[in-house]
Design a protein around this motif. Structure first.
Motif, PDB file in Angstrom:
ATOM      1  N   LEU A 415      61.698  80.926  86.686  1.00 41.88           N
ATOM      2  CA  LEU A 415      63.138  80.877  86.921  1.00 41.88           C
ATOM      3  C   LEU A 415      63.422  80.600  88.391  1.00 41.88           C
ATOM      4  O   LEU A 415      64.378  79.898  88.725  1.00 41.88           O
ATOM      5  CB  LEU A 415      63.783  82.208  86.514  1.00 41.88           C
ATOM      6  N   GLU A 416      62.560  81.172  89.242  1.00 40.06           N
ATOM      7  CA  GLU A 416      62.708  80.958  90.674  1.00 40.06           C
ATOM      8  C   GLU A 416      61.358  80.525  91.245  1.00 40.06           C
ATOM      9  O   GLU A 416      60.620  81.325  91.819  1.00 40.06           O
ATOM     10  CB  GLU A 416      63.192  82.228  91.365  1.00 40.06           C
ATOM     11  N   PRO A 417      60.989  79.259  91.111  1.00 45.09           N
ATOM     12  CA  PRO A 417      59.688  78.785  91.601  1.00 45.09           C
ATOM     13  C   PRO A 417      59.478  79.042  93.088  1.00 45.09           C
ATOM     14  O   PRO A 417      58.362  79.287  93.539  1.00 45.09           O
ATOM     15  CB  PRO A 417      59.730  77.287  91.308  1.00 45.09           C
ATOM     16  N   ALA A 418      60.569  79.016  93.849  1.00 41.33           N
ATOM     17  CA  ALA A 418      60.448  79.199  95.294  1.00 41.33           C
ATOM     18  C   ALA A 418      59.911  80.583  95.643  1.00 41.33           C
ATOM     19  O   ALA A 418      59.271  80.772  96.686  1.00 41.33           O
ATOM     20  CB  ALA A 418      61.796  78.984  95.973  1.00 41.33           C
ATOM     21  N   ALA A 419      60.172  81.561  94.762  1.00 43.45           N
ATOM     22  CA  ALA A 419      59.701  82.921  95.028  1.00 43.45           C
ATOM     23  C   ALA A 419      58.186  82.971  95.062  1.00 43.45           C
ATOM     24  O   ALA A 419      57.593  83.723  95.842  1.00 43.45           O
ATOM     25  CB  ALA A 419      60.244  83.873  93.964  1.00 43.45           C
ATOM     26  N   GLY A 446      50.884  83.265  83.570  1.00 39.41           N
ATOM     27  CA  GLY A 446      52.109  82.479  83.661  1.00 39.41           C
ATOM     28  C   GLY A 446      53.119  83.208  84.512  1.00 39.41           C
ATOM     29  O   GLY A 446      53.050  84.437  84.674  1.00 39.41           O
ATOM     30  N   PRO A 447      54.121  82.517  85.024  1.00 46.42           N
ATOM     31  CA  PRO A 447      55.130  83.157  85.864  1.00 46.42           C
ATOM     32  C   PRO A 447      56.156  83.917  85.017  1.00 46.42           C
ATOM     33  O   PRO A 447      56.494  83.514  83.918  1.00 46.42           O
ATOM     34  CB  PRO A 447      55.779  81.976  86.590  1.00 46.42           C
TER      35      PRO A 447
END
Length: 505
Positions: A415-419, A446-447
């Motif tokens: 949901l927030e790849p930047a995190a 997995g994220p």
């Protein structure tokens, strides 16, 4: 009636009587005289005396008190051989002693000097060049080189000790007396050496007493005044850095005679072994140890390739560096264990022919991957610590010895790849357990907040998720085919053109 007086007419004169007594002694005892050194077996022990066979028709008698230890216990028994000195001839009795003692004055000392009879003396003081010795209440001098056959490093250790001495100088009616303890020691050692060489051969097992230590081993007294060397490597089946680790001074030991010869000065050189006097521990390894079992041991030394562990006296095994830990890669054994540390190890292999045992520290601790399928359920959310980042993803440690990979290809589903772009080694992250291959020791992660996580949250099943994914792929494929056929934008292009037309109106 008056008693009848003895007829002295036929009795020998006083001088003749002495001559007859001397002749009688010579006939019965052979040529025994004061100062003689007698070696023979003890043939009887009475309440007050020790009776010794002198090898002649006369037996020798010694005071029993000379053979009692500090606790009053007798230090010898019937049948044992002793070496004593003739101190007097009394009637038809030969009086023996370890040395001349008591109050005899200058004349007694002169007689001892002339007869070569040892005297007992107490070291009263240490002074330049030697020691003051009290002998029959007269002061004598013992040069420092004559107090012991061994070099004297601490002269004070002799002060207060009582020894037997040989009188080497007697002058001015006893005003100048020089004594030597070393002379007696060397004489005793020479006799012991002769008896030893006559009765002992290489390979024999004999008793001894630890006499002193050296940097390279321990000296064991195997006969009065005669010592042999037990090298460090022969002290024990266990590895030892110094002799004090294996034996103690005064300890009674059993030794095996390895060899004996003489050094350049003609002195005896005897090689001994304590460990070879007992059984070889490797002979019973197969009886006490089995492959697969866990045993206790002590790390005895480290090498670049692993650690050696003693699991029984004289039995060492190797933990290869690859067998030290399940949880991390080990560069050097010292990172995990240290010399002297007690450890529990598993036996991996036993090679009796080569005397090798392979050990494992990590197997003894248990394989953390055995319970991974039970501990980490598929599609569950777990927390882990980032170990490192590579271009193909993040390695996340989930438990000691268990690390999973979060592929870079899956990070875009977050949901927030930047995190995930901001995490660094040591940070704690939440991940989804996607796949487990315990046999290959692989976990794919997995994220959290990715496609699968959203589908789980919305209640979709695995089959439903796969169907939706396939639909999406077919839809994209159809759109691409439509665009190629119309030379335009396809369905999406038509809808976009209609929107632009409405906007112009």
């Amino acid at each position: 009636m008056a008693d009848k007086m003895p007829d002295t007419k036929d009795m020998p004169a006083e001088g003749e009587f002495a001559a007859l007594m001397e002749a009688s002694l010579a006939e019965r005892g052979g040529e025994i005289s004061v100062g003689d050194r007698i070696t023979g077996p003890v043939i009887a022990v009475t309440d007050t005396t020790i009776v010794v066979d002198t090898g002649t028709k006369l037996d020798g008698v010694a005071d029993k008190a000379e053979f009692l230890d500090e606790n009053g216990a007798l230090t010898l028994a019937e049948g044992e051989t002793v070496t004593l000195y003739v101190v007097s001839l009394r009637g038809d009795e030969v009086v023996l002693s370890k040395a001349l003692t008591g109050q005899g004055g200058a004349e007694a000392l002169r007689a001892a000097y002339e007869a070569g009879l040892p005297v007992e003396g107490k070291v009263t003081a240490s002074r330049k060049g030697g020691f003051d010795v009290d002998i029959l209440h007269r002061r004598a001098f013992c040069p420092v080189s004559q107090i012991d056959v061994a070099f004297t490093e601490t002269p004070e250790s002799h002060v207060g000790q009582t020894y037997s001495f040989a009188i080497t100088t007697f002058e001015r009616d006893g005003k100048n007396i020089v004594v030597s303890r070393r002379k007696l020691q060397e004489q005793e050692r020479a006799e012991s050496e002769l008896r030893f060489l006559e009765s002992v051969s290489p390979g024999d097992i004999i008793p001894g007493v630890v006499a002193r230590f050296a940097a390279f081993g321990a000296f064991v007294e195997v006969a009065p005044g005669l010592e042999g060397l037990v090298h460090l490597s022969e002290l024990s089946w266990s590895r030892c850095e110094k002799a004090e680790d294996a034996v103690s001074l005064g300890q009674a030991v059993t030794v095996k005679v390895l060899s004996f010869d003489r050094d350049k000065k003609g002195r005896p050189r005897i090689s001994l072994s304590i460990k070879q006097a007992g059984p070889d521990p490797w002979d019973s390894v197969g009886e006490h140890f089995n492959v697969g079992e866990k045993v206790e041991g002590k790390v005895v030394r480290l090498a670049d390739f692993g650690a050696f562990v003693e699991i029984a006296p004289g039995i060492e095994g190797l933990i290869h560096v690859s067998e030290l830990s399940h949880t991390r890669r080990i560069a050097k054994p010292g990172d995990v264990v240290s010399a002297g540390q007690a450890v529990t190890v598993a036996i991996k292999d036993i090679d009796l022919a080569k005397r090798r045992i392979s050990l494992s520290l990590k197997e003894a601790a248990g394989d953390p991957w055995e319970k991974v399928p039970e501990t980490f359920a598929l599609d569950s959310t777990v927390e882990g610590v980032v170990e490192n980042r590579q271009q193909y993803g993040l390695f996340v440690n989930l438990a000691p010895g268990v690390t999973g990979l979060l592929p870079a290809s899956k990070l875009r589903d977050a949901l927030e790849p930047a995190a995930y772009d901001k995490v660094k080694p040591g940070d704690t992250v939440s991940v989804i357990v996607s796949e487990i291959d315990a046999e290959k020791r692989k976990i794919t992660l997995g994220p959290v907040g990715g496609t699968k996580e959203r589908e789980i949250r919305d209640g979709g099943g695995k089959r439903e998720r796969e169907r939706e994914s396939d639909d999406w792929k077919r839809y994209v494929k159809k759109e691409k085919a439509s665009q190629a056929a119309s030379g335009g934008f396809g369905l999406l292009g038509d809808k976009l053109q209609e929107a632009m037309a409405r906007k112009k109106k």
